[in-house]
Design an enzyme around this catalytic site. Sequence first.
Site, PDB file in Angstrom:
ATOM      1  N   TYR A 159      -4.424 -22.185  -7.846  1.00 12.45           N
ATOM      2  CA  TYR A 159      -5.286 -20.974  -7.833  1.00 12.45           C
ATOM      3  C   TYR A 159      -6.479 -21.177  -8.775  1.00 12.45           C
ATOM      4  O   TYR A 159      -7.563 -20.607  -8.576  1.00 12.45           O
ATOM      5  CB  TYR A 159      -4.467 -19.722  -8.199  1.00 12.45           C
ATOM      6  CG  TYR A 159      -5.112 -18.446  -7.712  1.00 12.45           C
ATOM      7  CD1 TYR A 159      -5.309 -18.213  -6.357  1.00 12.45           C
ATOM      8  CD2 TYR A 159      -5.526 -17.469  -8.606  1.00 12.45           C
ATOM      9  CE1 TYR A 159      -5.898 -17.045  -5.907  1.00 12.45           C
ATOM     10  CE2 TYR A 159      -6.114 -16.292  -8.166  1.00 12.45           C
ATOM     11  CZ  TYR A 159      -6.303 -16.093  -6.812  1.00 12.45           C
ATOM     12  OH  TYR A 159      -6.898 -14.934  -6.374  1.00 12.45           O
ATOM     13  N   LYS A 166     -10.525 -13.995 -11.431  1.00 11.34           N
ATOM     14  CA  LYS A 166      -9.782 -12.727 -11.307  1.00 11.34           C
ATOM     15  C   LYS A 166      -9.502 -12.131 -12.686  1.00 11.34           C
ATOM     16  O   LYS A 166      -9.441 -10.902 -12.827  1.00 11.34           O
ATOM     17  CB  LYS A 166      -8.469 -12.938 -10.543  1.00 11.34           C
ATOM     18  CG  LYS A 166      -8.639 -13.278  -9.068  1.00 11.34           C
ATOM     19  CD  LYS A 166      -9.313 -12.181  -8.273  1.00 11.34           C
ATOM     20  CE  LYS A 166      -9.208 -12.405  -6.766  1.00 11.34           C
ATOM     21  NZ  LYS A 166     -10.108 -11.508  -6.024  1.00 11.34           N
TER      22      LYS A 166
END
Length: 259
Positions: A159, A166
């Site tokens: 990720y 994020k």
Amino acid sequence: MTKTNLLQGKKGVVLGVANKRSIAWAISKGMSDAGAELAFTYQNEKLKGRVEDLVSTLPAECPLFPCDVTDDEQVAALGEGLSRNFGSIDFLVHCLAFANREDLECGFSQTSREGYLLAQEVSSYSLTAVSRMAAPLMKDGGSIQTLTYLGSERAVKNYNVMGVAKAALESSVRYLAADLGEKGIRVNAISAGPINTLAARGISGFTDILGQVAERAPLKRNVETEEVAGAAVFLASDLSSGITGEVIYVDCGYNIVGL
Ligand code: NAD
């Protein structure tokens, strides 16, 4: 989703529909079923036709605007378009992100400066840009919401740079909530469990993530987009009037599990 009138009389814009699997599309259908009047954006000409086709399946006619969030002029033009069509709005759904594929495959230490900045610009800074555009249109207060993922706070394999973006996005939610609260504008994030969408397929090993979550989450399954849409309808509705600056998990409980 069951039809309700939770958003009857409310108007808003959804950014981030790319196709029928998009989380933004499930949210749009949920909001339409709840009585909301919607406007949509599309990222570029390539996606325009697909978004138009989807939007034409909704019962009401919905204005559509181009909006690549890296382009300040398009963001400003979106504000003008919304003002022209709706006068004021009650909610904005920010449901978009981007990182270069190679940055979602390499070791995190290999992330390029360019790839890092791009992920931040599209996936995090854009929330501030569109909130600044939307705030003057939220004349009676409003609800701004974005989509995030657990990779912001845990190191989730591959990720990578998106997790860092994020984390910045979730922090932006808190700062925007603090800044815009006195105007009656609430800003929240939904942290969704993994869902098989176009963006998710860019993350290497995504199918393994789906399998692990289904095995370990308290509800022993993956989340459905309609369940994310339910939370989005709640956040846009007056039922959530006391909630701002929050990250709400819609992930079948996966985030609470240790070993
Ligand atoms: P998706 O591919 O359907 O949607 C991503 C959207 O981002 C697309 O509509 C694309 O056009 C838009 N976009 C990318 N760059 C843009 C730009 N420069 N300007 C404007 N729009 C741009 O995938 P999705 O999974 O529905 O993603 C929506 C949001 O949900 C993203 O923020 C994603 O990180 C988040 N999310 C997804 C999952 C998941 O597992 N799918 C889990 C948690 C959070």
